[in-house]
Structure formats: structure tokens, C-alpha cells
Design a protein around this motif. Structure first.
Motif, PDB file in Angstrom:
ATOM      1  N   GLU A 192     -13.025 -42.386 -72.887  1.00  0.00           N
ATOM      2  CA  GLU A 192     -11.786 -42.756 -72.200  1.00  0.00           C
ATOM      3  C   GLU A 192     -10.664 -42.992 -73.200  1.00  0.00           C
ATOM      4  O   GLU A 192      -9.513 -42.621 -72.957  1.00  0.00           O
ATOM      5  CB  GLU A 192     -12.006 -44.020 -71.367  1.00  0.00           C
ATOM      6  N   ARG A 193     -10.985 -43.614 -74.323  1.00  0.00           N
ATOM      7  CA  ARG A 193      -9.945 -43.867 -75.333  1.00  0.00           C
ATOM      8  C   ARG A 193      -9.443 -42.559 -75.927  1.00  0.00           C
ATOM      9  O   ARG A 193      -8.263 -42.423 -76.246  1.00  0.00           O
ATOM     10  CB  ARG A 193     -10.501 -44.763 -76.441  1.00  0.00           C
ATOM     11  N   ARG A 194     -10.352 -41.595 -76.067  1.00  0.00           N
ATOM     12  CA  ARG A 194      -9.984 -40.340 -76.711  1.00  0.00           C
ATOM     13  C   ARG A 194      -9.280 -39.380 -75.751  1.00  0.00           C
ATOM     14  O   ARG A 194      -8.321 -38.709 -76.120  1.00  0.00           O
ATOM     15  CB  ARG A 194     -11.234 -39.678 -77.299  1.00  0.00           C
ATOM     16  N   CYS A 195      -9.753 -39.334 -74.492  1.00  0.00           N
ATOM     17  CA  CYS A 195      -9.257 -38.313 -73.562  1.00  0.00           C
ATOM     18  C   CYS A 195      -8.548 -38.865 -72.325  1.00  0.00           C
ATOM     19  O   CYS A 195      -7.863 -38.119 -71.624  1.00  0.00           O
ATOM     20  CB  CYS A 195     -10.419 -37.425 -73.096  1.00  0.00           C
ATOM     21  N   GLY A 196      -8.728 -40.130 -72.032  1.00  0.00           N
ATOM     22  CA  GLY A 196      -8.143 -40.685 -70.819  1.00  0.00           C
ATOM     23  C   GLY A 196      -6.658 -40.989 -70.988  1.00  0.00           C
ATOM     24  O   GLY A 196      -6.122 -40.984 -72.101  1.00  0.00           O
ATOM     25  N   PRO A 197      -5.962 -41.272 -69.884  1.00  0.00           N
ATOM     26  CA  PRO A 197      -4.536 -41.594 -69.964  1.00  0.00           C
ATOM     27  C   PRO A 197      -4.328 -42.965 -70.606  1.00  0.00           C
ATOM     28  O   PRO A 197      -5.014 -43.935 -70.247  1.00  0.00           O
ATOM     29  CB  PRO A 197      -4.102 -41.603 -68.495  1.00  0.00           C
ATOM     30  N   PRO A 198      -3.415 -43.103 -71.567  1.00  0.00           N
ATOM     31  CA  PRO A 198      -3.153 -44.413 -72.156  1.00  0.00           C
ATOM     32  C   PRO A 198      -2.531 -45.350 -71.118  1.00  0.00           C
ATOM     33  O   PRO A 198      -1.613 -44.960 -70.388  1.00  0.00           O
ATOM     34  CB  PRO A 198      -2.156 -44.103 -73.277  1.00  0.00           C
ATOM     35  N   THR A 199      -3.035 -46.580 -71.044  1.00  0.00           N
ATOM     36  CA  THR A 199      -2.467 -47.590 -70.153  1.00  0.00           C
ATOM     37  C   THR A 199      -2.406 -48.915 -70.902  1.00  0.00           C
ATOM     38  O   THR A 199      -3.115 -49.117 -71.893  1.00  0.00           O
ATOM     39  CB  THR A 199      -3.279 -47.760 -68.856  1.00  0.00           C
ATOM     40  N   PHE A 200      -1.574 -49.820 -70.401  1.00  0.00           N
ATOM     41  CA  PHE A 200      -1.432 -51.117 -71.065  1.00  0.00           C
ATOM     42  C   PHE A 200      -1.316 -52.221 -70.017  1.00  0.00           C
ATOM     43  O   PHE A 200      -1.042 -51.975 -68.838  1.00  0.00           O
ATOM     44  CB  PHE A 200      -0.215 -51.133 -71.993  1.00  0.00           C
ATOM     45  N   LEU A 201      -1.532 -53.452 -70.461  1.00  0.00           N
ATOM     46  CA  LEU A 201      -1.408 -54.624 -69.598  1.00  0.00           C
ATOM     47  C   LEU A 201      -0.009 -55.211 -69.735  1.00  0.00           C
ATOM     48  O   LEU A 201       0.491 -55.417 -70.842  1.00  0.00           O
ATOM     49  CB  LEU A 201      -2.440 -55.677 -69.998  1.00  0.00           C
ATOM     50  N   TYR A 202       0.606 -55.474 -68.580  1.00  0.00           N
ATOM     51  CA  TYR A 202       1.882 -56.193 -68.477  1.00  0.00           C
ATOM     52  C   TYR A 202       1.539 -57.460 -67.707  1.00  0.00           C
ATOM     53  O   TYR A 202       0.982 -57.377 -66.596  1.00  0.00           O
ATOM     54  CB  TYR A 202       2.860 -55.303 -67.722  1.00  0.00           C
ATOM     55  N   SER A 217       0.822 -47.440 -66.598  1.00  0.00           N
ATOM     56  CA  SER A 217       0.913 -46.194 -67.351  1.00  0.00           C
ATOM     57  C   SER A 217       2.383 -45.941 -67.643  1.00  0.00           C
ATOM     58  O   SER A 217       3.212 -45.954 -66.729  1.00  0.00           O
ATOM     59  CB  SER A 217       0.343 -45.035 -66.531  1.00  0.00           C
ATOM     60  N   LEU A 218       2.722 -45.721 -68.908  1.00  0.00           N
ATOM     61  CA  LEU A 218       4.122 -45.562 -69.292  1.00  0.00           C
ATOM     62  C   LEU A 218       4.794 -44.442 -68.510  1.00  0.00           C
ATOM     63  O   LEU A 218       5.818 -44.649 -67.851  1.00  0.00           O
ATOM     64  CB  LEU A 218       4.222 -45.289 -70.798  1.00  0.00           C
ATOM     65  N   ALA A 219       4.260 -43.256 -68.551  1.00  0.00           N
ATOM     66  CA  ALA A 219       4.795 -42.115 -67.788  1.00  0.00           C
ATOM     67  C   ALA A 219       3.894 -40.914 -67.999  1.00  0.00           C
ATOM     68  O   ALA A 219       3.586 -40.557 -69.137  1.00  0.00           O
ATOM     69  CB  ALA A 219       6.216 -41.770 -68.225  1.00  0.00           C
ATOM     70  N   LEU A 220       3.485 -40.309 -66.896  1.00  0.00           N
ATOM     71  CA  LEU A 220       2.699 -39.081 -66.960  1.00  0.00           C
ATOM     72  C   LEU A 220       2.989 -38.236 -65.729  1.00  0.00           C
ATOM     73  O   LEU A 220       3.376 -38.756 -64.682  1.00  0.00           O
ATOM     74  CB  LEU A 220       1.198 -39.390 -67.019  1.00  0.00           C
ATOM     75  N   ALA A 221       2.802 -36.934 -65.863  1.00  0.00           N
ATOM     76  CA  ALA A 221       2.948 -36.023 -64.730  1.00  0.00           C
ATOM     77  C   ALA A 221       1.672 -35.175 -64.656  1.00  0.00           C
ATOM     78  O   ALA A 221       1.420 -34.385 -65.565  1.00  0.00           O
ATOM     79  CB  ALA A 221       4.173 -35.124 -64.909  1.00  0.00           C
ATOM     80  N   PRO A 222       0.871 -35.321 -63.595  1.00  0.00           N
ATOM     81  CA  PRO A 222       1.045 -36.274 -62.499  1.00  0.00           C
ATOM     82  C   PRO A 222       0.757 -37.706 -62.934  1.00  0.00           C
ATOM     83  O   PRO A 222       0.121 -37.930 -63.969  1.00  0.00           O
ATOM     84  CB  PRO A 222       0.029 -35.795 -61.460  1.00  0.00           C
ATOM     85  N   ALA A 223       1.234 -38.655 -62.127  1.00  0.00           N
ATOM     86  CA  ALA A 223       1.059 -40.064 -62.450  1.00  0.00           C
ATOM     87  C   ALA A 223      -0.401 -40.475 -62.360  1.00  0.00           C
ATOM     88  O   ALA A 223      -1.204 -39.855 -61.654  1.00  0.00           O
ATOM     89  CB  ALA A 223       1.902 -40.916 -61.494  1.00  0.00           C
ATOM     90  N   VAL A 224      -0.761 -41.519 -63.077  1.00  0.00           N
ATOM     91  CA  VAL A 224      -2.132 -42.042 -63.041  1.00  0.00           C
ATOM     92  C   VAL A 224      -2.390 -42.658 -61.661  1.00  0.00           C
ATOM     93  O   VAL A 224      -1.583 -43.460 -61.183  1.00  0.00           O
ATOM     94  CB  VAL A 224      -2.336 -43.107 -64.135  1.00  0.00           C
ATOM     95  N   GLY A 347      -3.789 -43.696 -79.663  1.00  0.00           N
ATOM     96  CA  GLY A 347      -3.584 -44.146 -81.033  1.00  0.00           C
ATOM     97  C   GLY A 347      -2.157 -43.913 -81.511  1.00  0.00           C
ATOM     98  O   GLY A 347      -1.570 -44.771 -82.186  1.00  0.00           O
ATOM     99  N   GLN A 348      -1.599 -42.769 -81.180  1.00  0.00           N
ATOM    100  CA  GLN A 348      -0.205 -42.491 -81.556  1.00  0.00           C
ATOM    101  C   GLN A 348       0.763 -43.443 -80.861  1.00  0.00           C
ATOM    102  O   GLN A 348       1.731 -43.904 -81.469  1.00  0.00           O
ATOM    103  CB  GLN A 348       0.155 -41.047 -81.218  1.00  0.00           C
ATOM    104  N   LEU A 349       0.494 -43.737 -79.587  1.00  0.00           N
ATOM    105  CA  LEU A 349       1.366 -44.669 -78.870  1.00  0.00           C
ATOM    106  C   LEU A 349       1.315 -46.054 -79.504  1.00  0.00           C
ATOM    107  O   LEU A 349       2.361 -46.710 -79.665  1.00  0.00           O
ATOM    108  CB  LEU A 349       0.963 -44.758 -77.395  1.00  0.00           C
ATOM    109  N   ARG A 350       0.129 -46.515 -79.853  1.00  0.00           N
ATOM    110  CA  ARG A 350       0.021 -47.824 -80.466  1.00  0.00           C
ATOM    111  C   ARG A 350       0.777 -47.860 -81.798  1.00  0.00           C
ATOM    112  O   ARG A 350       1.487 -48.820 -82.100  1.00  0.00           O
ATOM    113  CB  ARG A 350      -1.447 -48.210 -80.645  1.00  0.00           C
ATOM    114  N   ALA A 351       0.660 -46.791 -82.587  1.00  0.00           N
ATOM    115  CA  ALA A 351       1.378 -46.722 -83.862  1.00  0.00           C
ATOM    116  C   ALA A 351       2.885 -46.625 -83.630  1.00  0.00           C
ATOM    117  O   ALA A 351       3.682 -47.239 -84.360  1.00  0.00           O
ATOM    118  CB  ALA A 351       0.889 -45.515 -84.667  1.00  0.00           C
ATOM    119  N   HIS A 352       3.276 -45.854 -82.615  1.00  0.00           N
ATOM    120  CA  HIS A 352       4.702 -45.716 -82.302  1.00  0.00           C
ATOM    121  C   HIS A 352       5.321 -47.064 -81.940  1.00  0.00           C
ATOM    122  O   HIS A 352       6.379 -47.440 -82.470  1.00  0.00           O
ATOM    123  CB  HIS A 352       4.886 -44.733 -81.149  1.00  0.00           C
ATOM    124  N   PHE A 353       4.670 -47.802 -81.038  1.00  0.00           N
ATOM    125  CA  PHE A 353       5.262 -49.059 -80.595  1.00  0.00           C
ATOM    126  C   PHE A 353       5.208 -50.135 -81.678  1.00  0.00           C
ATOM    127  O   PHE A 353       6.081 -51.006 -81.738  1.00  0.00           O
ATOM    128  CB  PHE A 353       4.589 -49.543 -79.305  1.00  0.00           C
TER     129      PHE A 353
END
Length: 416
Positions: A192-202, A217-224, A347-353
Motif C-alpha cells: 500500500e505504501r509503494r502502490c496505493g494512493p497517498p493519504t494523510f490525517l487532518y 487525499s490531496l488530489a487524484l483523478a479519479p478521487a480516492v 515518499g516524494q510527497l513527504r519529502a516535498h512537504f
């Protein structure tokens, strides 16, 4: 009437109230009661609401604002150092409603099905066959509007979230804490970490033992799908030894992040989600409604006061006030950036933020609130690129799909 506002949500009440304050004769049209409680929560940064002079409309305000961009429990928190607030939805709604009521703005019940334009104004045809005349019509019914014309630029990415307001077996976040983004993912499988959609807790502490937790989920098409988000939220809580004891409210949230701008030549004006005013990078909109409604209402009021000015010209001036060239360019730049982020791995999203929130606070705050000038926004994005690790740089440099067209639009916005 001078103006007919379609809708009954925050955007509709906001623009109707701004018009009412300027003496414009307005009326609303919506299938639902404009005083019906709104289902979703609306957040805003503290300095943003302070600058608007509306801090009294907040139901909650947090000084302890944090995020996590590590991959597991025990990762260090990023301290944001800027207050975050949650609107009291009833207070916000009543704030606008009282302004409308004072000026005599009323709402008709009905669903707008078509809009026909003529030299003197526009005619809205309702589902029941009523014909309502107005010099100007504003569609503030949300992003699902079928009346507002816009170009089809391919799949629209959605920010999706599933949330719970309730009581838990243990605090899901620290007392008095607001969590903007928690990307820790050790509750997920390696696949899931490698292939699933990235999501976070708010998440946030609402006081008196009540918390709001939301998997986003930040943004995906189609949405999660909501089912995936709910499953991940419950697994995240379980991993921390927390169970849900009482659900007071479930929040299902889905809205477009990269909606193209409306056709700025059309005779039907739009505001809010129908006008693509959702921030393409952060998903926020209420702050933009409050900041931009006065200028739009002023342009409409001045246009209507000019004897003999054709309705078409009133509408054109209104579009210019809502979407001046600089805001068009910034919107294209934000959409350009979102196209990059939608391709990033977790991983890229975590590094980006991690890099993004290491920028000076005035830069990341101005980016998220859309309050930077265009040169300031470009400077922030250049600084982000320079400071980013190579994994993020590689993702930012790749050009695919719509990115070239969006890049050109930063230089050549929609024709006026």
C-alpha cells in the motif's frame, strides 16, 4: 430585480451579502432553505481571518499547529508556528444572513434549469417552469453547476476526505492540538505504501473530550473512494491504540482541485466553486470568498449604476474584477504545480512537504492562502525547487500531459 444569485451555500450568501451592503437589489434562488445548516467544516489560518476582522466567527482556534512528514510513529513533528481556526458554521452563516435580511434579500425555492440572455439582462428558467428576470445572474451553486460554461481539459482531480467528529478511547491527537497533515504510514502494508494512493490525517481537538479526525487525499483523478479513506482512518487509529467510542458526525468531502477557469466571456457570472475559486494547491476557499466578494460586488454595483450600460458590459466588468490577469496566471501556476504533485509517490510527497514547510513562514503561508503576488509566488516556488532533495527535483522537472499548456497559460491567460 438587479441581480439573481443561484445557490444557498457559503459562496451564495457571501456574494449576496456583499451586494446587499452596496445597495444592490438582489434575490436568491435555491432548491434548499438558505438557513439549512451546512454539513461540512471550514478551516482558515489565524492571520487570514484576523486580517478580515472576522476572528469572532471562529468556533475554535489552535496555537499548537503541527504536521508529520516522517514515515512512522516517533518521527519528529514539524511545528508551524501559525494559528489555525475553524469557523463556527452557524455564526458564519448567520453573519451573512443578517446582512441579507437587513437589506431585504429574499430566497425563492426552486432549481435553475436554464439561463437565457437578452439585451436587457437574463432570464432564469426553473424546474417548475418559472421565469425569473434579472439584469445579472450569478451562479454560486457550487462546482457541479451545469449552467456555467468552461473548457473540457480532461479529468478533474478531486480532494476526497472521510472524517469523524466524536469521542475516542484515547485522544487521537494531543490535547489542544491541530494537525494539518500527518503522513506517517506505518499502519499500511508495504504494498500500500509503494502502490496505493497517498493519504494523510487532518485532525483537531475540539475540546471537552471531542475530536475531529479526517483521512484525506490531496488530489487524484479519479478521487480516492470514501470506503478506502474510512478503512485507512480506522486502521491508523487502531495502530495507535485508539478506537471510536461515539460518532457525533460523519463528514464526507469531495471537491475538485484543478477545475479549469470558467469561460470569462459568458454572460452568466459565477462565484465560489462554480467560478473555480477553490485553491488548486490547498483546497481552501472561504478566505478567498471573503477577500474577493467586496471587489466583485463593487464592480457589479458600479456597472448597474451607469445609465444605459448594457448588461453584457456589466457582466464583463464583473468577470474582470473576479479574475484579473494576475489571479488567472496564479491559478494556472497552482494547477501546474498540482499536476506535478499528483504524480508523486508517498515518499516524494513527504519529502516535498518537509521542504515546503521549511520555507520562511510568510512564503508557505502566502502560498496556501493565495495572498502572495505573482512575483512573490514564483520566488517561493523557485526557492522550494532549490532547497528540495533530488528525488523531489526529478519529479518537478518531468513535463507530461497538461503541464506545458498550463505553463504557457501563466504567460498567456484566457483571452479577454
Amino acid at each position: 430585480m438587479e441581480v439573481l444569485v443561484i445557490g444557498a451555500g457559503p459562496a451564495a450568501l457571501c456574494i449576496a451579502a456583499a451586494l446587499a451592503e452596496r445597495g444592490v437589489a438582489a434575490q436568491g434562488l435555491a432548491p434548499e432553505d438558505p438557513q439549512q445548516p451546512w454539513p461540512n467544516t471550514y478551516g482558515i489560518w489565524g492571520p487570514e481571518v484576523d486580517a478580515l476582522g472576522l476572528a469572532t466567527l471562529l468556533g475554535h482556534r489552535w496555537h499548537n499547529t503541527v504536521s508529520w512528514f516522517g514515515d512512522r510513529l516517533g518521527s519528529p513533528a514539524v511545528q508551524h508556528g501559525i494559528d489555525y481556526g475553524l469557523f463556527d458554521k452557524v455564526a458564519l452563516q448567520q453573519h451573512w444572513w443578517r446582512l441579507c435580511e437587513k437589506a431585504g434579500v429574499t430566497w425563492r425555492r426552486g432549481r435553475a434549469m436554464a439561463v437565457e440572455h437578452h439585451a436587457g439582462g437574463s432570464t432564469v428558467v426553473t424546474e417548475a417552469g418559472e421565469q425569473l428576470e434579472a439584469r445579472l445572474v450569478i451562479d454560486a451553486s457550487g462546482h457541479r453547476s451545469s449552467l456555467v460554461q468552461r473548457a473540457d481539459e480532461g479529468p478533474v482531480a478531486g480532494q476526497a476526505a472521510y472524517g469523524i467528529v466524536g469521542r475516542f478511547s484515547a485522544p487521537p491527537v494531543d490535547p489542544g492540538q491541530f494537525v494539518l497533515m500527518d503522513y506517517r504510514c506505518d499502519h499500511l502494508s508495504e504494498a500500500e505504501r509503494r502502490c496505493g494512493p497517498p493519504t494523510f490525517l487532518y485532525a483537531m481537538d475540539l475540546g471537552e473530550g471531542v475530536f475531529f479526525v479526517e483521512e484525506t487525499s490531496l488530489a487524484l483523478a479519479p478521487a480516492v473512494p470514501y470506503e478506502v479513506l474510512k478503512d485507512r482512518l480506522l486502521r491508523r487509529l487502531d495502530h495507535r491504540g485508539v478506537t471510536v467510542e461515539a460518532v457525533q458526525h460523519e463528514e464526507l468531502c469531495l471537491f475538485p482541485m484543478n477545475l479549469p477557469l470558467p469561460d470569462l466571456q459568458q454572460r452568466l457570472l459565477a462565484f465560489g466553486g462554480a467560478a473555480a475559486m477553490v485553491h488548486p494547491a490547498s483546497g481552501y476557499m472561504v478566505g478567498a470568498l471573503l477577500r474577493r466578494a467586496p471587489a466583485l460586488a463593487e464592480a457589479i454595483a458600479q456597472g448597474l449604476q451607469q445609465p444605459g450600460l448594457p448588461a453584457e458590459q456589466v457582466c464583463r466588468r464583473a468577470w474582470d474584477a473576479l479574475w484579473p490577469l494576475e489571479l488567472q496566471r496564479k491559478h494556472a501556476l497552482y494547477r501546474f504545480g498540482l499536476e506535478k504533485l499528483m504524480r508523486f509517490s508517498e515518499g516524494q510527497l513527504r519529502a516535498h512537504f518537509t521542504t515546503f514547510f521549511s520555507l520562511p513562514p510568510q512564503q508557505w503561508y502566502g502560498f496556501l492562502t493565495n495572498t502572495l503576488t505573482l512575483p512573490e509566488l514564483i520566488a517561493a516556488m523557485v526557492r522550494l525547487f532549490v532547497q528540495a532533495p533530488w528525488t523531489v527535483k526529478a519529479g518537478l522537472m518531468g513535463m507530461r500531459g497538461r503541464e506545458l499548456a498550463l505553463g504557457l497559460r501563466m504567460l498567456i491567460p484566457a483571452a479577454r
